[in-house]
Design a protein around this motif. Structure first.
Motif, mmCIF file in Angstrom:
data_model
loop_
_atom_site.group_PDB
_atom_site.id
_atom_site.type_symbol
_atom_site.label_atom_id
_atom_site.label_comp_id
_atom_site.label_asym_id
_atom_site.label_seq_id
_atom_site.Cartn_x
_atom_site.Cartn_y
_atom_site.Cartn_z
ATOM 1 N N MET A 188 2.670 -7.110 10.255
ATOM 2 C CA MET A 188 3.356 -8.523 10.430
ATOM 3 C C MET A 188 4.576 -7.954 9.053
ATOM 4 O O MET A 188 4.056 -7.924 8.443
ATOM 5 N N GLU A 189 5.055 -8.329 9.224
ATOM 6 C CA GLU A 189 7.024 -8.676 8.301
ATOM 7 C C GLU A 189 6.742 -9.180 7.598
ATOM 8 O O GLU A 189 6.674 -10.611 8.298
ATOM 9 N N ILE A 190 6.699 -9.384 6.361
ATOM 10 C CA ILE A 190 6.106 -10.640 4.673
ATOM 11 C C ILE A 190 7.482 -10.805 4.405
ATOM 12 O O ILE A 190 7.738 -11.636 3.606
ATOM 13 N N ALA A 191 8.789 -9.422 4.408
ATOM 14 C CA ALA A 191 9.919 -9.552 3.735
ATOM 15 C C ALA A 191 10.679 -8.086 4.060
ATOM 16 O O ALA A 191 10.384 -7.544 5.201
ATOM 17 N N PRO A 192 12.000 -8.733 4.143
ATOM 18 C CA PRO A 192 12.380 -7.109 5.253
ATOM 19 C C PRO A 192 11.892 -6.502 4.713
ATOM 20 O O PRO A 192 12.030 -5.012 3.768
ATOM 21 N N GLY A 193 12.009 -4.938 5.694
ATOM 22 C CA GLY A 193 11.677 -4.181 5.440
ATOM 23 C C GLY A 193 10.388 -3.579 5.099
ATOM 24 O O GLY A 193 9.411 -2.191 4.878
ATOM 25 N N VAL A 194 9.043 -5.233 5.011
ATOM 26 C CA VAL A 194 8.277 -4.865 4.084
ATOM 27 C C VAL A 194 7.326 -5.468 4.811
ATOM 28 O O VAL A 194 7.556 -6.553 5.555
ATOM 29 N N THR A 195 6.022 -4.938 5.413
ATOM 30 C CA THR A 195 4.846 -5.588 5.971
ATOM 31 C C THR A 195 3.703 -6.147 5.178
ATOM 32 O O THR A 195 4.049 -5.485 3.684
ATOM 33 N N ASP A 196 2.562 -6.047 5.789
ATOM 34 C CA ASP A 196 1.424 -6.657 5.064
ATOM 35 C C ASP A 196 1.065 -5.329 4.901
ATOM 36 O O ASP A 196 0.208 -5.258 3.770
ATOM 37 N N ALA A 197 0.565 -4.818 5.376
ATOM 38 C CA ALA A 197 -0.024 -3.141 4.890
ATOM 39 C C ALA A 197 0.917 -2.314 3.546
ATOM 40 O O ALA A 197 0.233 -2.033 3.087
ATOM 41 N N ASP A 198 1.921 -2.802 3.796
ATOM 42 C CA ASP A 198 2.899 -2.245 2.679
ATOM 43 C C ASP A 198 2.487 -3.426 1.194
ATOM 44 O O ASP A 198 1.935 -2.071 0.501
ATOM 45 N N TRP A 199 2.336 -4.070 2.426
ATOM 46 C CA TRP A 199 1.984 -5.312 0.546
ATOM 47 C C TRP A 199 0.916 -4.738 -0.269
ATOM 48 O O TRP A 199 0.262 -4.679 -1.206
ATOM 49 N N ASN A 200 -0.371 -4.453 0.425
ATOM 50 C CA ASN A 200 -1.727 -4.246 0.678
ATOM 51 C C ASN A 200 -1.610 -3.150 -0.131
ATOM 52 O O ASN A 200 -2.608 -2.725 -1.172
ATOM 53 N N ARG A 201 -0.876 -2.168 0.484
ATOM 54 C CA ARG A 201 -0.617 -1.242 -0.797
ATOM 55 C C ARG A 201 -0.375 -0.951 -1.888
ATOM 56 O O ARG A 201 -1.128 -0.690 -2.913
ATOM 57 N N LEU A 202 0.337 -1.958 -1.731
ATOM 58 C CA LEU A 202 1.205 -2.586 -3.624
ATOM 59 C C LEU A 202 -0.578 -3.382 -3.743
ATOM 60 O O LEU A 202 -0.238 -2.524 -4.845
ATOM 61 N N ARG A 203 -0.869 -4.080 -3.898
ATOM 62 C CA ARG A 203 -1.524 -4.695 -4.683
ATOM 63 C C ARG A 203 -2.323 -4.264 -5.019
ATOM 64 O O ARG A 203 -3.034 -3.886 -5.790
#
Length: 221
Positions: free
Chosen positions: A1-16
């Motif tokens: 799921m894209e949560i921002a342009p070019g950023v997915t929920d998986a990207d966020w979770n890795r950062l989180r």
């Protein structure tokens, strides 16, 4: 799921996994550069809100301004030009409620919309016209609720692109919102909130904790 342009929920979770609300100085290496984790998190949030809401509103304002200039000399354009005031203000109230939801860490807005919008208006220095709780609630009911549920305002409660302030109260039963200045005030409050998220203060730490609660719910952590 894209949560921002070019950023997915998986990207966020890795950062989180690396984010701590009490530490704003921790960094990661990205493309050979050192980047603060919280700078990256706030950038993702800004991109999400700007592309979904703020830039579309900016576009409506620009198109209307251009059409209005042409319509001054062409009556055919005047008949068909857009009247985006209701759409602009409705989107701005969505932005307001969204930002306040992040500030407060509230996940379910059902039954909380009035409190969220009231608190945003009262706490934002960008809206000096609103200094009483009753007036903030009045704006919520007379404009946000009417536009959201009926697609119109009632009586002498008007949305315009003129007026000295963002909110112009003429009398007890007459108020005009300058939708362009209102949008500028909303954008100013949004920018200030993003800056406060990066402050090394007690308020900054509280805002970051609430921010994570809200973003975690979006990414279903």
């Amino acid at each position: 799921m894209e949560i921002a342009p070019g950023v997915t929920d998986a990207d966020w979770n890795r950062l989180r996994d690396k984010l701590c609300p009490d530490n704003i100085d921790e960094t990661i290496s990205e493309n050979g550069a050192s980047i603060k984790l919280w700078d990256k998190a706030v950038h993702i949030f800004k991109s999400r809100i700007e592309t979904r809401y703020i830039k579309p509103v900016d576009l409506l304002i620009d198109i209307h301004r251009q059409q209005k200039q042409v319509a001054a000399t062409d009556m055919n354009i005047e008949k068909d030009r857009i009247r985006p005031g209701f759409a602009i203000l409705t989107l701005d109230f969505i932005i307001i409620e969204t930002i306040q939801g992040f500030k407060s860490g509230i996940l379910d807005h059902t039954g909380n919309s009035q409190e969220l919008i009231k608190n945003f208006l009262l706490d934002s220095s960008e809206f000096p016209e609103i200094y009483k709780e009753g007036f903030a609630v009045f704006i919520y009911k007379a404009f946000r609720c009417q536009l959201t549920h009926k697609g119109q305002t009632n009586g002498d409660f008007l949305v315009s692109d003129s007026g000295a302030s963002s909110i112009n109260k003429h009398s007890y039963d007459s108020t005009t919102i300058n939708r362009n200045k209102f949008h500028e005030a909303v954008c100013g409050a949004f920018t200030r909130y993003c800056s406060e998220l990066l402050e090394n203060t007690d308020n900054g730490r509280t805002l970051r904790r609430n921010f994570l609660v809200k973003f975690d719910s979006i990414c279903k952590r």
